[in-house]
Design an enzyme around this catalytic site. Structure first.
Site, mmCIF file in Angstrom:
data_model
loop_
_atom_site.group_PDB
_atom_site.id
_atom_site.type_symbol
_atom_site.label_atom_id
_atom_site.label_comp_id
_atom_site.label_asym_id
_atom_site.label_seq_id
_atom_site.Cartn_x
_atom_site.Cartn_y
_atom_site.Cartn_z
ATOM 1 N N ASP A 111 0.854 -1.194 0.000
ATOM 2 C CA ASP A 111 0.000 0.000 0.000
ATOM 3 C C ASP A 111 0.891 1.245 0.000
ATOM 4 O OD1 ASP A 111 -2.988 0.903 0.605
ATOM 5 O OD2 ASP A 111 -1.618 2.214 1.745
ATOM 6 N N ILE A 112 0.502 2.236 -0.859
ATOM 7 C CA ILE A 112 1.266 3.497 -0.917
ATOM 8 C C ILE A 112 0.895 4.362 0.300
ATOM 9 C CG2 ILE A 112 1.723 5.572 -2.273
ATOM 10 C CD1 ILE A 112 1.000 3.999 -4.780
ATOM 11 N N GLU A 141 -4.861 2.385 -4.155
ATOM 12 C CA GLU A 141 -3.417 2.516 -4.046
ATOM 13 C C GLU A 141 -2.787 1.229 -3.526
ATOM 14 O OE1 GLU A 141 -4.982 4.091 -0.052
ATOM 15 O OE2 GLU A 141 -5.660 3.853 -2.123
#
Length: 574
Positions: free
Chosen positions: A449-450, A492
């Protein structure tokens, strides 16, 4: 084809040239039929004879003819050549008075059953070289033959006879050249187009050319005393083969026009009669075979004319062209041969039988070649159109296949990053999990995950957010191995399956992913450098039999733990 037409004009002009008229030294000609073949020379000298002018018809079945010639002595040396046509007469015996002979007659023989080396003149033409006592002398010829013939005997000086032989050789050269040209053209056309009509035309050309060569005597040098009838037999076989080759060619030619079935039955019946001729020839019923073949060939030409007007479909060449060709061949054959037998002494055209034979054969061959060429051109056109249609279909299929591939690719690919989308990634990951469980292989799942991605979108906009997504996706994709699976599972969020890798090594891979993203900067629209980091959750199979959903939950929990503990780090599920 235009070259063939040019050759046709040249050949026809040469064959149509009126032959030079030699000074015939024969004062009178008389003929006697010897139906039993038992009359002697003494009987003939006392028999009444029928006068004829320049030609005498010899019919099949009339075994022997006697000809009495009154020959005038030439102005010089007394040498005279009795020039005799046609060359396929089997046996000719010359009787010339000679008081020193036992019975008062000196005899010599010639004919197509006699060895070439024994002829008075080493020429293809038949004849005798005699001395004629001044002012005139009477000689007799005893003639035996098995075929129809228009007998023509001339008394010429040796120079005039040599000139006639030269003219004859010239005609043969033109005939063989033209027929061989058409033969080679048909072979070439067959090799290119593989159409049966060309093969049959080539076969007809071969048979008629050999028949022409044989019937004018050019096989005579191959005759021998051991096999005196060999050349005559070959000539007979070629003669009997003309009809079947014409039939086979025309049958193949008219098939696309859908002739009535009874027409085909009729052609088969005619063919069976031709087959009977071969049997009669082989059993030495030569006169009957030749007679039946002559009648059957004339009937075949008339039958083909009638057939051309009963064709039910249009094709190329047009039916009218076929009708014209067959009608022309029939009229041409009738115009040349019937007058030759009905009016043998009325030489309006002044054509020799050789010219008639050659022109008749060449005209038929030329017409056959023209219609074959037109047929081939139409077939090639149809083949070209069919090829274009197939190519168009192939292009359509390729386009449809490409569209299908594009649709399939779009169905399994994330439009933004080009990675596997959530659905397809889950399908591949489930398959890999099942394989790992079945074969006790290593399996590691990463959930990525960003960090602070919502803040990036809110601050610099969704366009820059998309750029960040693509940048992160490319870095991770370049770092993973080809055997590993990688896809975008949410906004994301990304996921990766590390295939058959030890736990420690898979953790090292995850670490390299995190460091690679951390080291890369993205620049916002205003030029601001934006540092991007990711959080990774890791879970291992460890030999368990577990559903993929549970594996996903474990990796998710590990990822959320990484975020809660400060982000930009990895966390392994316990």
């Amino acid at each position: 084809m235009k070259h063939l037409l040019a050759i046709a004009v040249l050949i026809f002009g040469c064959l149509s040239a009126i032959p030079a008229i030699a000074g015939d030294l024969i004062v009178s000609r008389m003929a006697v039929k010897d139906l039993t073949g038992t009359l002697t020379i003494d009987d003939i000298t006392k028999s009444e004879a029928t006068a004829f002018k320049s030609a005498l018809i010899i019919h099949i079945g009339e075994s022997v003819h006697w000809v009495r010639l009154r020959v005038r002595a030439p102005d010089e040396n007394g040498k005279v050549v009795l020039f005799i046509r046609p060359t396929y007469i089997n046996n000719i015996t010359l009787y010339q008075a000679d008081p020193t002979a036992p019975n008062g007659w000196k005899t010599r023989t010639t004919g197509n059953i006699h060895p070439f080396s024994e002829r008075d003149r080493p020429k293809i033409s038949l004849g005798f070289l005699i001395d004629v006592a001044s002012p005139e002398e009477t000689v007799y010829l005893r003639i035996e033959g098995e075929r129809h013939a228009v007998l023509n005997v001339e008394a010429l000086t040796p120079a005039e006879a040599d000139q006639k032989d030269y003219d004859r050789d010239l005609l043969i050269v033109f005939f063989v050249t033209s027929m061989a040209t058409l033969f080679l053209w048909s072979i070439h056309a067959y090799i290119l187009d593989r159409q049966k009509v060309f093969a049959l035309f080539a076969f007809h050309q071969l048979v008629y050319t050999l028949f022409g060569i044989a019937t004018v005597g050019y096989l005579a040098p191959f005759n021998s005393a051991e096999h005196p009838w060999l050349v005559d037999f070959i000539t007979g076989v070629m003669y009997l083969s003309i009809g079947p080759t014409v039939l086979f060619f025309c049958h193949e030619l008219i098939k696309p026009y859908d002739p009535p079935r009874y027409i085909i039955w009729g052609l088969r019946a005619i063919l069976s009669i031709f087959a009977l001729d071969y049997v009669l020839l082989a059993t030495e019923y030569h006169p009957i075979a030749y007679s039946i073949n002559s009648i059957n060939l004339k009937f075949l030409l008339l039958y083909l004319v009638v057939t051309s007007f009963l064709l039910r479909k249009e094709h190329s060449p047009r039916r009218s062209t076929i009708q014209f060709m067959l009608l022309f061949i029939f009229i041409n054959n009738t115009a040349f041969w019937i007058p030759a037998y009905l009016f043998p002494n009325n030489q309006i055209l002044k054509w020799s039988s050789i010219q008639v034979l050659f022109v008749d054969g060449f005209l038929i061959a030329l017409l056959f070649a023209v219609v074959s060429f037109v047929r081939a051109r139409e077939v090639r056109r149809e083949a070209h159109e069919a090829t274009q249609a197939v190519m168009a279909i192939n292009r359509t299929l390729l386009e449809e296949k490409e569209l299908k591939n594009q649709a399939e690719t779009a169905a399994r690919t994330d439009y933004l990053t080009g990675l596997f989308n959530r659905r397809h990634f889950f399908e591949l990951a489930q398959r890999e999990l099942d394989r790992s469980i079945r074969y006790q292989r290593l399996f590691t799942l990463l959930m990525i995950d960003i960090d602070h991605f919502k803040s990036i979108n809110d601050t610099w906009g969704h366009a820059f957010g998309d750029t960040v997504l693509r940048t992160v996706a490319n870095i991770i994709n370049d770092t993973l191995r080809n055997v590993d699976l990688f896809g975008r599972t949410g906004g994301e969020e990304f996921a990766a399956v590390i295939v058959e890798t030890e736990e420690s090594e898979s953790i090292d891979i995850a670490q390299r992913l995190r460091e690679g993203v951390e080291m890369c900067s993205a620049f916002a629209p205003d030029g601001t450098e934006v540092r991007v980091t990711i959080s990774i959750g890791i879970t291992h199979l460890r030999g368990r039999e577990i559903e993929f959903d549970l594996v996903m939950d474990e990796a998710d929990q590990a990822m959320y733990s990484a975020k809660k503990t400060g982000r930009n780090r990895i966390m392994v599920n316990a």
